[in-house]
Design an enzyme around this catalytic site. Structure first.
Site, PDB file in Angstrom:
ATOM      1  N   HIS A 299      -3.037  -0.970  -3.171  1.00 15.85           N
ATOM      2  CA  HIS A 299      -4.207  -0.133  -2.907  1.00 15.85           C
ATOM      3  C   HIS A 299      -4.150   1.113  -3.777  1.00 15.85           C
ATOM      4  O   HIS A 299      -3.216   1.902  -3.672  1.00 15.85           O
ATOM      5  CB  HIS A 299      -4.255   0.270  -1.434  1.00 15.85           C
ATOM      6  CG  HIS A 299      -4.472  -0.880  -0.517  1.00 15.85           C
ATOM      7  ND1 HIS A 299      -4.070  -0.874   0.789  1.00 15.85           N
ATOM      8  CD2 HIS A 299      -5.074  -2.085  -0.715  1.00 15.85           C
ATOM      9  CE1 HIS A 299      -4.407  -2.029   1.356  1.00 15.85           C
ATOM     10  NE2 HIS A 299      -5.009  -2.779   0.449  1.00 15.85           N
TER      11      HIS A 299
ATOM     12  N   ASP B  38      -4.333  -4.630   6.071  1.00 15.47           N
ATOM     13  CA  ASP B  38      -4.732  -5.532   4.992  1.00 15.47           C
ATOM     14  C   ASP B  38      -3.552  -6.448   4.651  1.00 15.47           C
ATOM     15  O   ASP B  38      -2.408  -6.013   4.601  1.00 15.47           O
ATOM     16  CB  ASP B  38      -5.143  -4.722   3.760  1.00 15.47           C
ATOM     17  CG  ASP B  38      -5.815  -5.575   2.703  1.00 15.47           C
ATOM     18  OD1 ASP B  38      -6.384  -6.634   3.051  1.00 15.47           O
ATOM     19  OD2 ASP B  38      -5.786  -5.186   1.521  1.00 15.47           O
TER      20      ASP B  38
ATOM     21  N   SER C 176       0.858  -1.190   0.000  1.00  9.58           N
ATOM     22  CA  SER C 176       0.000   0.000   0.000  1.00  9.58           C
ATOM     23  C   SER C 176       0.895   1.242   0.000  1.00  9.58           C
ATOM     24  O   SER C 176       1.668   1.427  -0.931  1.00  9.58           O
ATOM     25  CB  SER C 176      -0.952  -0.047   1.203  1.00  9.58           C
ATOM     26  OG  SER C 176      -1.914   0.981   1.116  1.00  9.58           O
TER      27      SER C 176
END
Length: 191
Positions: free
Chosen positions: A41, A134, A14
């Site tokens: 992301h 995540d 990310s």
């Protein structure tokens, strides 16, 4: 690290992902034999410019994943913006617009958990830099299935939260810095 040969690599990242991926993926040899599945992301309203950027630097094919596409070795598949990327048990790709997971779509957990189901101990999962959790549950799923779990060293990561969450969920994961991850992945290809 494992007795079972790795047949696929899944990577999640990310915040700071672009620099991390640029430090790893261009080092894969031109005849790298494995598929590499990547979730980064990306805001849903933005086109993913990562595929053309990585393709300009990498020796292997880089593309956005397509629904029902067979997974081929020697290719890097990126999750498209606003779609979850999944691996079906017949080792094809699937795209989904299901609910956000960990406030994200694509979600690293979704990719890692489905890939763990499809590949079992033949999967290598890598968690890189990021500012949320995540991928932690997904990496644990990979490890629980007998696969290899690698986490970027949080002390050197652009954002340490994601590596730290992954290590909390999967304390047996191997910790490596970016250069070591790049060397290890490259070693999975031909000399």
């Amino acid at each position: 690290m494992t007795e079972t040969p790795v047949k696929a690599v899944a990577i999640g990242a990310s915040a700071g992902a672009v620099q991390a991926l640029l430090a790893i993926l261009p080092k894969l040899p031109a005849r790298f034999p494995l598929p590499v599945l990547v979730v980064v992301h990306v805001p849903p309203d933005r086109d993913n410019a990562l595929a053309p950027l990585l393709q300009s630097k990498c020796k292997v094919l880089v593309k956005e994943a397509e629904d029902k596409e067979p997974i081929e070795g020697g290719a890097i598949y990126l999750a498209p913006s606003d779609y979850h990327l999944l691996v079906e048990t017949d080792r094809t790709l699937a795209l989904s617009t299901d609910e956000l997971v960990n406030y994200s779509r694509p979600s690293i957990d979704v990719l890692f958990q489905s890939a763990a189901d499809a590949y079992g101990p033949e999967l290598l999962g890598v968690i890189l830099t990021g500012a949320n959790h995540d991928g932690a549950a997904g990496l644990k799923a990979i490890r629980d299935a007998g696969g290899v779990a690698i986490v970027e060293d949080p002390t050197g990561a652009y954002a340490a939260a994601m590596p730290l969450a992954a290590l909390e969920a999967c304390p047996t994961a191997t910790i490596m810095n970016i250069d070591a991850i790049a060397s290890y992945l490259s070693s999975l290809g031909p000399a």
